[in-house]
Enzyme design. Structure first.
Site, PDB file in Angstrom:
ATOM      1  N   VAL A  28       0.857  -1.191   0.000  1.00  0.00           N
ATOM      2  CA  VAL A  28       0.000   0.000   0.000  1.00  0.00           C
ATOM      3  C   VAL A  28       0.888   1.235   0.000  1.00  0.00           C
ATOM      4  O   VAL A  28       2.112   1.139   0.091  1.00  0.00           O
ATOM      5  CB  VAL A  28      -0.969   0.009   1.210  1.00  0.00           C
ATOM      6  CG1 VAL A  28      -1.876  -1.209   1.174  1.00  0.00           C
ATOM      7  CG2 VAL A  28      -0.207   0.068   2.530  1.00  0.00           C
ATOM      8  N   SER A  86      12.207  -2.759  -6.769  1.00  0.00           N
ATOM      9  CA  SER A  86      12.357  -1.879  -7.925  1.00  0.00           C
ATOM     10  C   SER A  86      12.090  -2.618  -9.224  1.00  0.00           C
ATOM     11  O   SER A  86      12.368  -3.808  -9.337  1.00  0.00           O
ATOM     12  CB  SER A  86      13.767  -1.288  -7.980  1.00  0.00           C
ATOM     13  OG  SER A  86      13.894  -0.480  -9.135  1.00  0.00           O
ATOM     14  N   LYS A 114      16.997   1.049  -1.006  1.00  0.00           N
ATOM     15  CA  LYS A 114      16.066   1.412  -2.091  1.00  0.00           C
ATOM     16  C   LYS A 114      16.013   2.932  -2.278  1.00  0.00           C
ATOM     17  O   LYS A 114      15.939   3.436  -3.400  1.00  0.00           O
ATOM     18  CB  LYS A 114      14.663   0.869  -1.801  1.00  0.00           C
ATOM     19  CG  LYS A 114      13.592   1.277  -2.840  1.00  0.00           C
ATOM     20  CD  LYS A 114      13.955   0.769  -4.222  1.00  0.00           C
ATOM     21  CE  LYS A 114      12.971   0.994  -5.340  1.00  0.00           C
ATOM     22  NZ  LYS A 114      12.054   2.040  -5.396  1.00  0.00           N
ATOM     23  N   HIS A 170      18.995   3.861  -4.186  1.00  0.00           N
ATOM     24  CA  HIS A 170      18.747   3.419  -5.570  1.00  0.00           C
ATOM     25  C   HIS A 170      17.974   4.505  -6.330  1.00  0.00           C
ATOM     26  O   HIS A 170      18.306   4.877  -7.446  1.00  0.00           O
ATOM     27  CB  HIS A 170      17.970   2.101  -5.583  1.00  0.00           C
ATOM     28  CG  HIS A 170      17.363   1.760  -6.912  1.00  0.00           C
ATOM     29  ND1 HIS A 170      16.210   2.356  -7.392  1.00  0.00           N
ATOM     30  CD2 HIS A 170      17.767   0.910  -7.893  1.00  0.00           C
ATOM     31  CE1 HIS A 170      15.926   1.885  -8.606  1.00  0.00           C
ATOM     32  NE2 HIS A 170      16.861   1.006  -8.923  1.00  0.00           N
ATOM     33  N   ASN A 171      16.943   5.015  -5.695  1.00  0.00           N
ATOM     34  CA  ASN A 171      16.128   6.025  -6.372  1.00  0.00           C
ATOM     35  C   ASN A 171      16.884   7.342  -6.549  1.00  0.00           C
ATOM     36  O   ASN A 171      16.712   8.019  -7.562  1.00  0.00           O
ATOM     37  CB  ASN A 171      14.819   6.246  -5.617  1.00  0.00           C
ATOM     38  CG  ASN A 171      13.803   5.151  -5.918  1.00  0.00           C
ATOM     39  OD1 ASN A 171      14.180   4.032  -6.237  1.00  0.00           O
ATOM     40  ND2 ASN A 171      12.529   5.470  -5.827  1.00  0.00           N
ATOM     41  N   GLU A 184      18.897   6.809  -9.404  1.00  0.00           N
ATOM     42  CA  GLU A 184      17.983   6.834 -10.557  1.00  0.00           C
ATOM     43  C   GLU A 184      17.746   8.287 -11.017  1.00  0.00           C
ATOM     44  O   GLU A 184      17.802   8.597 -12.207  1.00  0.00           O
ATOM     45  CB  GLU A 184      16.670   6.164 -10.138  1.00  0.00           C
ATOM     46  CG  GLU A 184      15.507   6.248 -11.114  1.00  0.00           C
ATOM     47  CD  GLU A 184      14.224   5.631 -10.507  1.00  0.00           C
ATOM     48  OE1 GLU A 184      14.275   4.481 -10.041  1.00  0.00           O
ATOM     49  OE2 GLU A 184      13.175   6.317 -10.488  1.00  0.00           O
ATOM     50  N   TYR A 185      17.500   9.170 -10.058  1.00  0.00           N
ATOM     51  CA  TYR A 185      17.309  10.591 -10.396  1.00  0.00           C
ATOM     52  C   TYR A 185      18.552  11.139 -11.099  1.00  0.00           C
ATOM     53  O   TYR A 185      18.459  11.882 -12.072  1.00  0.00           O
ATOM     54  CB  TYR A 185      17.078  11.429  -9.135  1.00  0.00           C
ATOM     55  CG  TYR A 185      15.687  11.454  -8.559  1.00  0.00           C
ATOM     56  CD1 TYR A 185      14.921  10.315  -8.432  1.00  0.00           C
ATOM     57  CD2 TYR A 185      15.140  12.654  -8.089  1.00  0.00           C
ATOM     58  CE1 TYR A 185      13.654  10.349  -7.859  1.00  0.00           C
ATOM     59  CE2 TYR A 185      13.884  12.706  -7.516  1.00  0.00           C
ATOM     60  CZ  TYR A 185      13.146  11.551  -7.393  1.00  0.00           C
ATOM     61  OH  TYR A 185      11.909  11.596  -6.808  1.00  0.00           O
ATOM     62  N   LYS A 243       8.045  11.801  -6.429  1.00  0.00           N
ATOM     63  CA  LYS A 243       7.267  11.347  -5.285  1.00  0.00           C
ATOM     64  C   LYS A 243       8.061  11.447  -3.994  1.00  0.00           C
ATOM     65  O   LYS A 243       7.504  11.296  -2.920  1.00  0.00           O
ATOM     66  CB  LYS A 243       6.765   9.925  -5.520  1.00  0.00           C
ATOM     67  CG  LYS A 243       5.661   9.902  -6.594  1.00  0.00           C
ATOM     68  CD  LYS A 243       4.749   8.713  -6.476  1.00  0.00           C
ATOM     69  CE  LYS A 243       5.390   7.474  -7.052  1.00  0.00           C
ATOM     70  NZ  LYS A 243       5.448   7.491  -8.514  1.00  0.00           N
TER      71      LYS A 243
HETATM   72  C1  6PG Z   1      11.609   1.753  -9.062  1.00  0.00           C
HETATM   73  C2  6PG Z   1      11.192   3.184  -9.147  1.00  0.00           C
HETATM   74  C3  6PG Z   1       9.878   3.365  -8.449  1.00  0.00           C
HETATM   75  C4  6PG Z   1       9.143   4.612  -8.854  1.00  0.00           C
HETATM   76  C5  6PG Z   1       9.750   5.851  -8.322  1.00  0.00           C
HETATM   77  C6  6PG Z   1       9.530   7.068  -9.185  1.00  0.00           C
HETATM   78  O1  6PG Z   1      12.694   1.551  -8.517  1.00  0.00           O
HETATM   79  O2  6PG Z   1      10.877   0.886  -9.523  1.00  0.00           O
HETATM   80  O3  6PG Z   1      12.140   3.998  -8.554  1.00  0.00           O
HETATM   81  O4  6PG Z   1      10.099   3.256  -7.088  1.00  0.00           O
HETATM   82  O5  6PG Z   1       8.978   4.653 -10.214  1.00  0.00           O
HETATM   83  O6  6PG Z   1       9.133   6.089  -7.095  1.00  0.00           O
HETATM   84  O7  6PG Z   1       9.982   8.104  -8.448  1.00  0.00           O
HETATM   85  P1  6PG Z   1       9.525   9.599  -8.649  1.00  0.00           P
HETATM   86  O8  6PG Z   1       8.042   9.635  -8.776  1.00  0.00           O
HETATM   87  O9  6PG Z   1      10.004  10.246  -7.394  1.00  0.00           O
HETATM   88  O10 6PG Z   1      10.211  10.049  -9.887  1.00  0.00           O
END
Ligand code: 6PG
Length: 477
Positions: A74, A128, A183, A186-187, A190-191, A261
């Site tokens: 959730v 992820s 995680k 990781h994000n 990702e950014y 997010k």
């Molecule tokens: C993942 C992504 C996933 C999601 C992000 C997007 O690892 O599968 O990171 O967790 O797509 O939350 O992040 P934003 O909305 O902050 O760009």
């Protein structure tokens, strides 16, 4: 019959995860607050495996074999607490609650502590790979007790993505909040990856003068080399996509305001607390926030500056090669920063996170999956105590080879007024780390001047203060 695992929260991620367990031969109890969703899942996908549809929390818990494994999928924050409160009273010592959402690791630590008092294992788990990953194999980052991993690990290994060498993309990250911390970083990475790719795209477009379709081809070529990664691959897909309504490149019809997010922002907030310089990740977060300030941007449009002028065809091709170097070097830096943050978090919270194992499980399934991660794994494999990725000989050599082009690209960007905060922050980090002397010495002297904050000397131990307002003699502090 009883279920080996249960999933509550059947929005797209939860639903796909439940299907993934079922497709791998597990009996899966499924539950959702709105019962229609549970029924829809079983109706649509019931043929994929063994599901037990539970209408109430009590039914759900009763359907699970003991010790129970209950996955909650959730929204992070209050909805997660609400679900935990609903189920916790129904559980018994030894049972496990697995939180597969993007929770803040501090919340995970709190929940783990509270549930531990009741003997329930709380397993904060980063997952992820988006919808597709959840269904076909995500990268999974569980935290929590070792005991819970003994019970859960084999199941997670089964449903996870597999790296090219067949290794499952899951590892026990460490106790309590370690999985969600990993995680989070990781994000953040990702950014940074996305920002660096965005800067490369903008340079290829404005400085080199390429069209989005041409840039898609360039990214496709890059994707066959050391930049081979999911994000480069989808970038090529996006850039070659044409908007059906207007016939324009799709990228030109999307509003240029990036949302978030929050996990990238957390990465930076926590880095500030831990004192870890994640400047590249921070620039990526700030670039998103700047893009969203529409009124401010509108008000600033008339500010003076050069406009980029396109290069000749042969110059453009050479420039594209340089951009590849700049992108790769900057990428090494942002991973260096991200791994530094994991190491610092691990130290602060006593998690004992194995950085090599983390890079290994990011090789498949997750959003940042890339050939590059196998090289990071190799670097930590060769030297588990590597102080920084930049201390790895291979990466250091690659940056050495890339740096001239990296600098040239930044010169062009600055001259032509193309914002490249990610590339620039990465290079500044690199140059600062390798510098013989930093102006931090001057900062310390200033602090001592205006606030008697003291300084250390290069030639003697101890803390000192100069009597700036008086005879300027030095005293021991
Ligand atoms: C993942 C992504 C996933 C999601 C992000 C997007 O690892 O599968 O990171 O967790 O797509 O939350 O992040 P934003 O909305 O902050 O760009």
């Amino acid at each position: 019959t009883s279920a080996q695992i249960g999933v509550t929260g059947l929005a797209v991620m939860g639903r796909n995860l439940a299907r993934n367990f079922a497709r791998n031969g597990y009996t899966v109890a499924v539950h959702n607050r709105t019962v229609s969703r549970t029924k829809a899942l079983v109706k649509e996908f019931g043929h994929e495996g063994d599901f037990i549809a539970a209408e109430t929390a009590e039914e759900f818990v009763a359907a699970l074999e003991r010790p129970r494994r209950l996955v909650i999928m959730v929204k992070a924050g209050e909805p997660t607490d609400a679900v935990i409160q609903e189920f916790a009273p129904l559980l018994e010592p030894g049972d496990m609650i697995i939180d597969g959402g993007n929770a803040h690791f501090a919340d995970t630590r709190r929940r783990e502590r509270d549930l531990r008092e009741r003997g329930v294992h709380f397993v904060g788990t980063g997952i992820s790979g988006g919808e597709e990953g959840a269904l076909h194999g995500p990268s999974i980052m569980p935290g929590g007790s070792k005991e819970s991993y003994e019970s859960l690990g084999p199941m997670l290994e089964k449903i996870s993505a597999k790296a090219a060498d067949g290794a499952p993309c899951v590892t026990h990250c460490g106790p309590d909040g370690a999985g969600h911390f990993v995680k989070m970083v990781h994000n953040g990475i990702e950014y940074a990856d996305m920002q660096l790719i965005g800067e490369a795209y903008q340079l290829l477009r404005d400085v080199a003068g390429y069209t989005p379709a041409q840039i898609a081809d360039i990214f496709r070529t890059w994707n066959t080399g050391r930049l081979d990664s999911y994000l480069i691959e989808i970038t090529a897909e996006v850039l070659s996509h044409v908007d059906a309504a207007t016939g324009k490149p799709f990228v030109d019809v999307v509003v240029d305001q990036a949302e978030q997010k929050g996990t990238g922002r957390w990465t930076v907030q926590i880095a500030l607390d831990l004192g870890v310089p994640v400047s590249g990740i921070a620039e990526a977060v700030f670039a998103r926030s700047l893009s969203g300030h529409a009124a401010l941007r509108e008000a600033s449009r008339g500010l003076a500056g050069p406009t980029a002028s396109a290069l000749s065809e042969s110059e453009a091709a050479a420039f594209a090669d340089r951009v590849e170097q700049a992108l790769y070097a900057s990428k090494i830096v942002s991973y260096t920063q991200g791994f530094h943050e994991i190491a610092a978090g691990s130290e602060e919270y006593g998690w004992d996170i194995d950085l090599g194992a983390i890079s290994a499980i990011w090789r498949g399934g997750c959003i940042i999956r890339a050939a590059f991660l196998d090289r990071i794994r190799a670097a930590y494999g060769a030297r588990p105590d590597l102080p920084s990725l930049l201390s790895d000989e291979t990466f250091a050599r690659e940056i050495a080879a890339a740096q001239d082009d990296w600098r040239e690209v930044l010169v062009a960007a600055v001259r032509q007024g193309v914002p490249t905060p990610g590339f620039a922050a990465a290079l500044a980090y690199y140059d600062a780390l390798r510098a013989e002397r930093l102006p931090a010495a001057l900062t310390q002297a200033q602090r001592d001047f205006f606030g008697a904050h003291t300084y250390r000397r290069v030639d003697r131990d101890g803390a000192f203060h100069t009597l700036w307002g008086g005879d300027r003699n030095e005293v021991s502090a």
